[in-house]
Design an enzyme around this catalytic site. Structure first.
Site, PDB file in Angstrom:
ATOM      1  NE  ARG A  35      -4.223  -1.740   1.991  1.00  0.00           N
ATOM      2  CZ  ARG A  35      -5.182  -1.950   2.884  1.00  0.00           C
ATOM      3  NH1 ARG A  35      -5.090  -1.410   4.091  1.00  0.00           N
ATOM      4  NH2 ARG A  35      -6.219  -2.700   2.579  1.00  0.00           N
ATOM      5  CE  LYS A 198     -20.422 -16.256   7.373  1.00  0.00           C
ATOM      6  NZ  LYS A 198     -20.847 -15.515   8.567  1.00  0.00           N
ATOM      7  N   GLY A 354      -9.914  -8.529  -0.353  1.00  0.00           N
ATOM      8  CA  GLY A 354      -8.805  -8.871   0.535  1.00  0.00           C
ATOM      9  C   GLY A 354      -8.224 -10.253   0.378  1.00  0.00           C
ATOM     10  N   GLY A 377     -13.053  -3.652   1.247  1.00  0.00           N
ATOM     11  CA  GLY A 377     -14.462  -3.271   1.341  1.00  0.00           C
ATOM     12  C   GLY A 377     -14.867  -2.285   0.270  1.00  0.00           C
TER      13      GLY A 377
END
Length: 396
Positions: A35, A198, A354, A377
């Site tokens: 990053r 999920k 991620g 996110g």
């Protein structure tokens, strides 16, 4: 879109919101600096245009005010090394002392401010805090895609104090351009590989992707909710029973829109959620009780190979198995290899989210795909078609 190339920074203080939320070990050593590396071209572009970068970021989730382990001071030496510039640090991000330091900042020097989240006003989106931050710059550049989905003071609120003096940094511009390349104008065939644990966390992503893609490959734990919705026996695999109907509707929507949906044909199953568990390979719809699917099987990968190979645009969001366990990492690794091979043949490949980013780094493939997103996110919400507050604030 407003770009930093459109602005004249000569002699000006340029307040840059970056994402320096890097992982640190117990001795505050950086364990992954990707990053930080990503933002260096933005700093250099500002300096080349005569500007003086004043850099702000958060690090971790401090609970109540300053915490030494979350101080950005831990990043100073490495930022100096990466940028090749002098780096100054000040132990706050607002106030007259900080403003004075920005005004005295020499050319070819970066000033790194202390962790924004040491002030509650940051996560509360407080305008007074945003205004105080704005005193530290003559221009505002948002380069932090990883926080663009949060309506925080330094991302969504501060921009209104810089009318006609704000723009996207190079990282955020690249993120927008590359995701839009998939969502709006990817060369066909377009294939989305969506995995992870999920279904519930990916419903909006799947619904938004369907009109834009030709193939949808579903893997990872979320695949078993779809397989059970088809009447399969999934044993002790991760299944969200509350979302069986949702999975059925997604499958029906895919068929209606002419999208070919691909689920695992076979799975590597285990009798325990552990790397040392017993392993078998069985049909994905015939997993016995007491066993759980933890990886895509070899027949599944073989069936996906021609689809990925023929794709011109590829999106990968989420692994195909529990790649953190060496014995259940093969499916995810093979998928990465197929994406790399397609990229080498000219396909555009975007890896985001991620876990898929962690996987492609683990297998040393990050340099062999077209683009690896820096946002987790934020990437998900962008793929869902949401307007991200940090992006909207620059466009407003």
């Amino acid at each position: 879109m407003p770009s930093l190339n459109d602005l004249n920074f000569e002699g000006a203080r340029v307040l840059v919101r970056v994402d320096f939320n890097v992982p640190l070990d117990e001795n505050q050593n950086i364990t992954d600096d990707s990053r930080m590396q990503a933002h260096i071209p933005t700093f250099k572009a500002i300096v080349e245009k005569g500007g003086r970068p004043v850099v702000m970021s958060h690090l971790g989730r401090p609970k109540d005010g300053p915490e030494a382990k979350f101080s950005l001071e831990h990043l100073v030496a490495h930022l100096r090394e990466l940028s090749g510039m002098d780096v100054q640090f000040i132990n706050d991000c607002v106030g007259t002392g900080v403003e004075e330091a920005t005004n005295q900042l020499p050319a070819n020097t970066i000033l790194l401010l202390e962790n924004l989240r040491f002030h509650k006003g940051e996560t509360q989106g407080d305008d007074d805090f945003a205004f105080a931050l704005s005193k530290n710059g003559d221009f505002y550049i948002n380069d932090a895609f990883g926080t663009a989905h949060r309506a925080h003071a330094s991302t969504a609120i501060i921009a209104k104090h810089f009318a006609n003096r704000k723009a996207f940094g190079l990282v955020l511009q690249q993120e927008i351009d590359n995701v839009n390349k998939v969502l709006h104008g990817g060369e066909k065939p377009v294939t989305a590989i969506v995995g992870g644990a999920k279904v519930s966390s990916k419903i909006s992503v799947l619904e938004n992707l369907l009109p834009k893609i030709d193939h949808l490959i579903i893997g990872g734990g979320m695949a078993f909710t779809f397989l059970k919705a088809q009447g399969g026996s999934t044993g002790n695999s991760l299944v969200e029973d509350d979302f069986l109907e949702t999975a059925q509707k997604i499958m029906e929507a895919a068929e209606k829109q002419g999208v070919k949906l691909h689920l695992p044909i076979d799975s590597v199953i285990a009798d325990d959620f552990s790397n040392e568990a017993k392993r078998e390979i069985v049909a994905s719809k015939s997993i016995p009780d007491g066993w759980m699917g933890l990886d895509a099987g070899p027949e599944t990968i073989s069936s996906l190979a021609p689809i990925i190979e023929a794709s011109k645009t590829l999106l990968w969001n989420g692994p195909l198995g529990v790649f953190e366990f060496e014995n259940f990492s093969e499916g995810t690794k093979k998928a990465g290899e197929l994406i790399v091979a397609a990229t080498e043949k000219g396909a555009f490949s975007l890896v985001g989210g991620g876990d898929s980013v962690a996987a492609i780094k683990k297998f040393n493939m990050a340099e062999q795909v077209s683009y690896v997103s820096t946002g987790g996110g934020a990437m998900l919400e962008f793929l869902e078609g949401k307007t991200l507050p940090g992006i909207a604030a620059i466009l407003d």
